[in-house]
Scaffold this motif. Sequence first.
Motif, short mmCIF file in Angstrom:
data_model
loop_
_atom_site.label_atom_id
_atom_site.label_comp_id
_atom_site.label_asym_id
_atom_site.label_seq_id
_atom_site.Cartn_x
_atom_site.Cartn_y
_atom_site.Cartn_z
N ASP A 123 -6.08 11.90 6.16
CA ASP A 123 -6.05 12.10 7.60
C ASP A 123 -5.29 10.97 8.30
OD1 ASP A 123 -6.99 13.77 9.84
OD2 ASP A 123 -8.08 11.97 10.43
N MET A 124 -5.56 9.75 7.90
CA MET A 124 -4.89 8.60 8.53
C MET A 124 -3.38 8.67 8.32
SD MET A 124 -5.51 4.52 7.88
CE MET A 124 -4.99 4.59 6.15
N HIS A 125 -2.95 9.02 7.10
CA HIS A 125 -1.53 9.04 6.77
C HIS A 125 -0.82 10.23 7.39
CE1 HIS A 125 -2.65 6.61 2.91
NE2 HIS A 125 -2.74 5.90 4.02
N ILE A 126 -1.45 11.41 7.30
CA ILE A 126 -0.81 12.63 7.82
C ILE A 126 -0.73 12.58 9.34
CG2 ILE A 126 -0.99 15.14 7.98
CD1 ILE A 126 -2.38 15.06 5.21
N ARG A 127 -1.77 12.07 10.00
CA ARG A 127 -1.73 11.94 11.46
C ARG A 127 -0.59 11.01 11.89
NH1 ARG A 127 -5.77 13.73 14.70
NH2 ARG A 127 -7.50 14.78 13.63
N VAL A 140 1.26 12.57 2.64
CA VAL A 140 2.06 13.53 3.40
C VAL A 140 2.70 14.55 2.46
CG1 VAL A 140 4.11 13.77 4.87
CG2 VAL A 140 2.46 11.93 5.31
N ARG A 141 3.09 14.11 1.27
CA ARG A 141 3.65 15.05 0.29
C ARG A 141 2.63 16.12 -0.06
NH1 ARG A 141 5.49 12.88 -5.55
NH2 ARG A 141 3.25 12.39 -5.59
N ALA A 142 1.37 15.72 -0.22
CA ALA A 142 0.32 16.70 -0.54
C ALA A 142 0.22 17.74 0.56
CB ALA A 142 -1.01 15.99 -0.74
N PHE A 143 0.32 17.29 1.81
CA PHE A 143 0.24 18.22 2.95
C PHE A 143 1.46 19.14 3.00
CE2 PHE A 143 0.93 18.77 7.70
CZ PHE A 143 0.01 19.81 7.82
N ILE A 144 2.65 18.57 2.84
CA ILE A 144 3.87 19.38 2.93
C ILE A 144 3.95 20.39 1.79
CG2 ILE A 144 6.39 19.31 2.80
CD1 ILE A 144 6.33 16.69 4.32
N VAL A 153 10.12 16.62 -1.69
CA VAL A 153 9.48 15.51 -0.98
C VAL A 153 9.38 14.35 -1.97
CG1 VAL A 153 7.47 14.75 0.33
CG2 VAL A 153 8.14 17.16 0.37
N LYS A 154 10.29 13.41 -1.86
CA LYS A 154 10.35 12.31 -2.82
C LYS A 154 9.60 11.09 -2.30
CE LYS A 154 14.76 13.73 -4.84
NZ LYS A 154 16.15 13.33 -5.17
N ILE A 155 9.01 10.37 -3.24
CA ILE A 155 8.30 9.13 -2.91
C ILE A 155 9.27 7.97 -3.07
CG2 ILE A 155 6.33 7.65 -3.43
CD1 ILE A 155 5.59 10.45 -2.44
N PRO A 156 9.46 7.14 -2.05
CA PRO A 156 10.39 6.00 -2.17
C PRO A 156 9.95 5.05 -3.28
CG PRO A 156 9.70 6.34 0.12
CD PRO A 156 8.82 7.21 -0.72
N LYS A 157 10.92 4.53 -3.98
CA LYS A 157 10.61 3.57 -5.03
C LYS A 157 10.25 2.22 -4.42
CE LYS A 157 13.52 5.64 -8.61
NZ LYS A 157 14.63 5.43 -9.57
N TYR A 158 9.47 1.47 -5.14
CA TYR A 158 9.10 0.13 -4.67
C TYR A 158 8.92 -0.77 -5.88
CZ TYR A 158 4.37 1.64 -5.94
OH TYR A 158 3.28 2.12 -6.62
N GLN A 159 9.01 -2.06 -5.64
CA GLN A 159 8.87 -3.03 -6.72
C GLN A 159 7.41 -3.21 -7.09
OE1 GLN A 159 11.29 -4.77 -8.56
NE2 GLN A 159 9.45 -5.25 -9.77
#
Length: 308
Positions: free
Chosen positions: A33-37, A83-87, A101-107
């Motif tokens: 909810d926090m992320h999708i909102r 958000v990917r789960a929602f989309i 819906v791709k997840i950005p890469k991170y270190q």
Amino acid sequence: MVNENIKTKDALEEFYQDKRSENIAESTLKTYDMHIRNFIDSNDMWEFSTCLINKDQYQWWIEDLKEDQNKKDVTVATYCRSVRAFIYWLQENEYVDVFPVKIPKYQKTVKRCYTDEELQTLLEKPERGCSEVFYQTWVYENFLIATGLRLSSSLDVKVEDIQSDGTIYIDITKNNQGLALKLNADVLKILKKYITLFGLTDNDYLFCKGDNTRMANHTMQCNVANYNRAHNIEKTSIHLFRHTFAKNYYAQTKDVYTLCQVLGHSNISVTEVYLKDLGVSLFADTVYNPQQQYAKKDTAPKRRGRMR
């Protein structure tokens, strides 16, 4: 054919209804909810049709998280998973056009667990005359490092869940799969004394408030932070005890299969990734030596000279 008559706010409510029917934990839904909102607010989509959600909006939102909201890369990736789960749910229900819906890469960095020296300090028995909160937190940390339980699961344990033989039943978990764990003799002794001192009954929560009701997650997080800092230890994460448990358990047993069951992971690959994130090598430290097992020993006397 995409349904153009569904407002985003209505679709979100339907999404939560579906997830609750799948028995997704409320704590997980709260994070969703926090992320999708955040995603919907940034695009001002509440009153508009879901069909307007597209790849560009998703990418613009990611840039907004990084720049205007100043989120760290690892935090951005966490938001994106929700958000990917929602989309993807919207796509499955034909509320939006299909797009990746791709997840950005991170270190990734290796998580810093509690060291042996820090654990020795934290688990040392408190002096007589310490406060009840201080003593309770000491018991709690002993309990965590012996079980590897998550915060919510640990606070949902009741006295009746602990059996005389050291078996403890965990009924409420993140993946809704109950667990039966075995406590070692030392931590079982600590728990029994604590239960007696605090006058707890079978129906009481093991780590409860003064009125014997369930302690709030935030309260225990504060208690642990205060306890650790009182011992001059800056690490205050409760979940870090779970990481440390996993690392130490594997180091002692080399048994990733049993560790998977104890941690309540859905499959062993999750545990393998978990250990790698902790900097744990899954390869044995010793080198396999078939010659030692199968080759015949040379018992002939040694001779000087060349081999022929």
